[in-house]
Design a protein around this motif. Sequence first.
Motif, PDB file in Angstrom:
ATOM      1  N   LYS A 258       0.859  -1.187   0.000  1.00 24.52           N
ATOM      2  CA  LYS A 258       0.000   0.000   0.000  1.00 24.52           C
ATOM      3  C   LYS A 258       0.891   1.231   0.000  1.00 24.52           C
ATOM      4  CE  LYS A 258      -3.693  -1.965   2.916  1.00 24.52           C
ATOM      5  NZ  LYS A 258      -4.421  -1.794   4.212  1.00 24.52           N
ATOM      6  N   ALA A 259       0.289   2.388  -0.189  1.00 21.40           N
ATOM      7  CA  ALA A 259       1.013   3.643  -0.030  1.00 21.40           C
ATOM      8  C   ALA A 259       1.533   3.744   1.400  1.00 21.40           C
ATOM      9  CB  ALA A 259       0.098   4.823  -0.340  1.00 21.40           C
ATOM     10  N   VAL A 260       2.757   4.233   1.568  1.00 17.49           N
ATOM     11  CA  VAL A 260       3.377   4.327   2.890  1.00 17.49           C
ATOM     12  C   VAL A 260       2.612   5.286   3.798  1.00 17.49           C
ATOM     13  CG1 VAL A 260       5.462   5.068   4.122  1.00 17.49           C
ATOM     14  CG2 VAL A 260       5.662   3.694   2.044  1.00 17.49           C
ATOM     15  N   SER A 261       2.202   6.423   3.250  1.00 19.42           N
ATOM     16  CA  SER A 261       1.481   7.440   4.026  1.00 19.42           C
ATOM     17  C   SER A 261       0.256   7.896   3.246  1.00 19.42           C
ATOM     18  CB  SER A 261       2.391   8.636   4.333  1.00 19.42           C
ATOM     19  OG  SER A 261       3.436   8.278   5.192  1.00 19.42           O
ATOM     20  N   PRO A 262      -0.801   7.078   3.209  1.00 18.32           N
ATOM     21  CA  PRO A 262      -2.010   7.472   2.474  1.00 18.32           C
ATOM     22  C   PRO A 262      -2.650   8.711   3.091  1.00 18.32           C
ATOM     23  CG  PRO A 262      -2.399   5.488   3.785  1.00 18.32           C
ATOM     24  CD  PRO A 262      -0.936   5.762   3.856  1.00 18.32           C
ATOM     25  N   LEU A 263      -2.984   9.662   2.265  1.00 11.85           N
ATOM     26  CA  LEU A 263      -3.466  10.953   2.764  1.00 11.85           C
ATOM     27  C   LEU A 263      -4.723  10.849   3.629  1.00 11.85           C
ATOM     28  CD1 LEU A 263      -2.185  13.786   2.341  1.00 11.85           C
ATOM     29  CD2 LEU A 263      -4.157  14.290   0.905  1.00 11.85           C
ATOM     30  N   PRO A 264      -5.729  10.036   3.281  1.00 10.97           N
ATOM     31  CA  PRO A 264      -6.907   9.958   4.156  1.00 10.97           C
ATOM     32  C   PRO A 264      -6.575   9.496   5.572  1.00 10.97           C
ATOM     33  CG  PRO A 264      -7.402   9.028   2.001  1.00 10.97           C
ATOM     34  CD  PRO A 264      -5.917   9.260   2.039  1.00 10.97           C
ATOM     35  N   THR A 265      -5.621   8.563   5.704  1.00 13.15           N
ATOM     36  CA  THR A 265      -5.232   8.100   7.041  1.00 13.15           C
ATOM     37  C   THR A 265      -4.465   9.187   7.781  1.00 13.15           C
ATOM     38  OG1 THR A 265      -5.037   5.874   6.110  1.00 13.15           O
ATOM     39  CG2 THR A 265      -4.186   6.205   8.322  1.00 13.15           C
ATOM     40  N   MET A 266      -3.605   9.906   7.066  1.00 14.30           N
ATOM     41  CA  MET A 266      -2.899  11.017   7.691  1.00 14.30           C
ATOM     42  C   MET A 266      -3.889  12.038   8.233  1.00 14.30           C
ATOM     43  SD  MET A 266       0.330  11.668   5.103  1.00 14.30           S
ATOM     44  CE  MET A 266       1.203  12.768   6.232  1.00 14.30           C
ATOM     45  N   ARG A 267      -4.920  12.330   7.457  1.00 15.77           N
ATOM     46  CA  ARG A 267      -5.942  13.288   7.909  1.00 15.77           C
ATOM     47  C   ARG A 267      -6.654  12.780   9.166  1.00 15.77           C
ATOM     48  NH1 ARG A 267      -7.396  17.467   4.916  1.00 15.77           N
ATOM     49  NH2 ARG A 267      -6.692  17.608   2.740  1.00 15.77           N
ATOM     50  N   ALA A 268      -6.970  11.490   9.173  1.00 13.47           N
ATOM     51  CA  ALA A 268      -7.664  10.923  10.335  1.00 13.47           C
ATOM     52  C   ALA A 268      -6.801  11.029  11.589  1.00 13.47           C
ATOM     53  CB  ALA A 268      -8.035   9.465  10.054  1.00 13.47           C
TER      54      ALA A 268
END
Length: 395
Positions: A258-268
């Motif tokens: 997966k992406a290392v730092s997916p933006l939606p998870t970073m936002r959460a």
Amino acid sequence: MVQIAVVSSGDSLWSIANSYGVPLEILSNVNEISPKTLLVPGQTLVIPTTNRFINPFFYQTPVYYRIRPIEVNAYVRADDPNAVNIIYKYAPYLTNFNVSSYRVTFSGELTRIDDVEILNAIEDTDAVPMLVITNFTGEEFSPNITRELFTNETARERFVSNLVAVLAEKPYFAVNIDFEENYPEDRELYNEFLRQITPRIKEQGVLVSTTLAPKVGPSEPVAWFGGLDHDYAAHGQIVDFVNLMTYDIGGWFSGPPKAVSPLPTMRAVLDYATSVIPNDKIMLGLPLYGYDWQLPFDPTVDFAETIGPREAVNLAREVGAVIQYDYNVQAPFFTYYDTGGNEHIVWFEDARSMKAKLDLINEYSLRGASYFILGRSFPENWALLSEMFTIQKML
């Protein structure tokens, strides 16, 4: 406004420079590639919009150009054979170098590193060093070590005395306590430990920070991280700032591709963090790496290979892959087959993905950025950082 060019089939550095009206030499310098380099479809280039990029290694801010000041730190391994060169190359972009790392033992001793050369190099720059202390044994983070520190007054006092001695001897500007994978039931013990030692460290005239595992709620850690031992609200009250580990929250070396730092998870993670920690105490963790997974991935036997952004682009060029971009997670990826006929997928970072992450610093009014880890080439990131922010200096 930062401009990013996405390479199409048939593009060259010359054609892109001509299209954007940028001198070829400057475009080449900013992105650290030869004008003769063959570009990869899907590759990204940073298009300089000011004369700040005439020399990308020496950061200068024109008086007419107003951008928000932030703090920026980055981890560097003192045992990296290229550490001194890394210091001189990246100091213009950083407030602090996080020198990794001194390891604490059960008895409160500090296993020192040979940091003389790296500290001398930092002293030649306008950046300052931050001492990183971990509960890492060389193989894993040990919750038994931290429990002993939290509960054994003798060990805790020895730890503080040893740390004060290091700070008296060496020019560290700040301390970063990176205790990971502690027992969840030790969360309040960790809080009390910080309450006791932080004032004594600050008496030495240094700042105190902690590294926090990513969570989206008080009892909701992200991915493989523990984090239940990290009380966001308490850390936000006790220490000067926190480094928020918003990397490896999607894919990691022993996890699914997966992406290392997916933006939606970073936002959460940020939505929760900013609800209990002052925004101006949060340093956003950013990755300077990606991973190359062999498919199908079996986590019981396989481990992904770490790969730098420039390495990923070079690999895509070598294997003839077209770089694609996932706009949901805001990250580039490509697939290829190795010489043995095995399929691979590579997720990494590029100018687009880093621009999306750096925008979060402004959106959430954060203190700044915390990069993990220096050593792999990613010139597009540093060009973007310089274009978007003024790097705050402590000297």
